[in-house]
Design an enzyme around this catalytic site. Structure first.
Site, PDB file in Angstrom:
ATOM      1  N   ASP A  71       0.711  -0.791   0.393  1.00 42.01           N
ATOM      2  CA  ASP A  71       0.162  -0.228   0.179  1.00 42.01           C
ATOM      3  C   ASP A  71       1.287   1.529  -0.525  1.00 42.01           C
ATOM      4  OD1 ASP A  71       0.929  -0.763   2.326  1.00 42.01           O
ATOM      5  OD2 ASP A  71      -0.854   0.513   3.369  1.00 42.01           O
ATOM      6  N   GLU A 136      -0.151  -1.072   5.258  1.00 41.40           N
ATOM      7  CA  GLU A 136       1.139  -1.097   6.838  1.00 41.40           C
ATOM      8  C   GLU A 136       0.774   0.167   7.244  1.00 41.40           C
ATOM      9  OE1 GLU A 136       4.540   0.707   8.392  1.00 41.40           O
ATOM     10  OE2 GLU A 136       3.430   1.312   6.518  1.00 41.40           O
TER      11      GLU A 136
HETATM   12 ZN   LIG Z   1       6.754   2.243   4.876  1.00 39.97          ZN
END
Ligand SMILES: [Zn+2]
Length: 384
Positions: A71, A136
């Site tokens: 992401d 994340e």
């Molecule tokens: Zn990162």
């Protein structure tokens, strides 16, 4: 693989707009790169619709994990960029785009490392596992999910390719606790406050007590510093002539290894319980995606090995450092195995900014670095 192809793989990854979701398109593209190699075990681990984690394993024996998140954060106003954030445009040595630094260059580099091992038939004295995660940037829940499912249980070492820059090895990191306190009162006309319960007044009881409570944690980490606690959001009340029935605040904490998160949870929960004993107080505490601090040891063999190899390949003096931000390693370290997690990867100081870029030279060096690190790690295990 030619340098040109390596750059094209990175451009392709940047051109997939995986802004806080849509990681499946990234996972599918990476999986397609491994398609010519049936000996690579490719597993998609769905987190949600259109959000797959990807695990690729090659070789057999003791395992090193190479991890990156798929992401990226929102590019914001596109017109503020001089280059299309999803274009992967190149000017000189700079490749531009959202994720160029954080962290599609690191992700591409570890993927290409594994592809080149396969392409060249490199004999490996162990196995390499790609752990490509979702989410994340918004809570490390992809890494949490892979850990819970056992994908990190065989690890003997872990390298997170986050953008530390190749001249830094991160061996310790702060943890994070974001918490929210909701105060529920009872509305009434402000001319008859005795008929209501002021939610703001009650929330302030918590606010006034929590600062001094957290300030008692005076231990400091030699690398990371002290515990940080900040109330960053606060709201309450409905209108000027009504006693507020609702108020809430949110705080961000940056923890250090000396204070495991459970210590802080216990203290916050005890404070809430104590205040709730007062007749009109109704406070509720919740957390969002807390992360443990990573203690780490600067002298751990993997830390020292990464420094030696980066020094040699890049010709600089690699520093062994701590990080103020959490990374996926905090989740993977909950696995059954006992291993060292480090963070080292290509990056520039433009992560999360407009005109984010990566130096192509540094990106290509990162591939050389990981390709040298993996066999050296296995050799080190044999010696130990
Ligand atoms: Zn990162």
């Amino acid at each position: 693989m030619t340098p040109q192809t390596k750059v094209e793989i990175l451009q392709h990854l940047i051109q997939i707009p995986s802004v806080n979701e849509n990681e499946t398109a990234v996972a599918n593209y990476i999986a397609s790169l491994f398609a010519p190699y049936p000996q690579a075990k490719v597993e998609k681990v769905p987190f949600a619709e259109n959000r797959d984690n990807l695990v690729v394993t090659i070789g057999e024996g003791p395992q090193i994990g190479l991890s990156g998140h798929m992401d990226v954060v929102d590019p914001g106003d596109h017109s503020a960029w001089s280059h299309d954030p999803f274009g992967g445009e190149i000017v000189g040595d700079h490749l531009f785009g959202r994720g160029a630094s954080d962290m599609k260059s690191g992700l591409a580099a570890i993927v290409i490392t594994m592809l080149e091992f396969l392409e060249q038939g490199t004999p490996l004295k162990g196995s390499v596992r790609l752990l490509a995660t979702v989410g994340e940037e918004t809570g490390e829940y992809g890494a949490a999910m892979l850990t819970d499912a056992g994908y990190a249980d065989q690890l003997a070492g872990l390298v997170i390719a986050e953008p530390s820059g190749l001249d830094n090895v991160v061996y310790t990191a702060r943890g994070v606790i974001d918490y929210k306190v909701v105060s529920t009162g009872k509305g009434s006309h402000s001319a008859s406050p005795e008929k209501g319960i002021n939610a703001i007044t009650n929330l302030m009881k918590f606010y006034n007590a929590v600062g001094p409570l957290m300030a008692q944690h005076t231990e400091t980490d030699p690398v990371l510093g002290g515990l940080l606690h900040n109330v960053d959001l606060i709201s309450g009340g409905e209108q000027i002539n009504s006693i507020p029935a609702h108020a809430e605040l949110m705080a961000n904490m940056r923890t250090i290894p000396a204070y495991p998160n459970q210590v802080i949870y216990d203290e916050l929960e005890a404070l809430i319980a104590k205040l709730n004993q007062q007749p009109t107080v109704d406070l509720e505490l919740s957390y969002s995606y807390p992360e443990e601090a990573i203690p780490g040891d600067p002298n751990a063999p993997l830390v020292q090995l990464a420094k030696q190899i980066s020094d040699k390949i890049c010709g600089h003096d690699t520093k062994i450092v701590g990080s103020g931000g959490a990374n996926d390693g905090a989740e993977f370290l909950r696995a059954k195995a006992d291993f060292t997690s480090i963070e080292i990867g290509p990056g520039s100081n433009t992560s999360h900014q407009v005109d984010e870029y990566i130096s192509i030279q540094e990106y290509l060096q990162a591939i050389d670095f990981y390709e040298a690190l993996v066999p050296a790690f296995f050799a080190q295990l044999v010696k130990a």
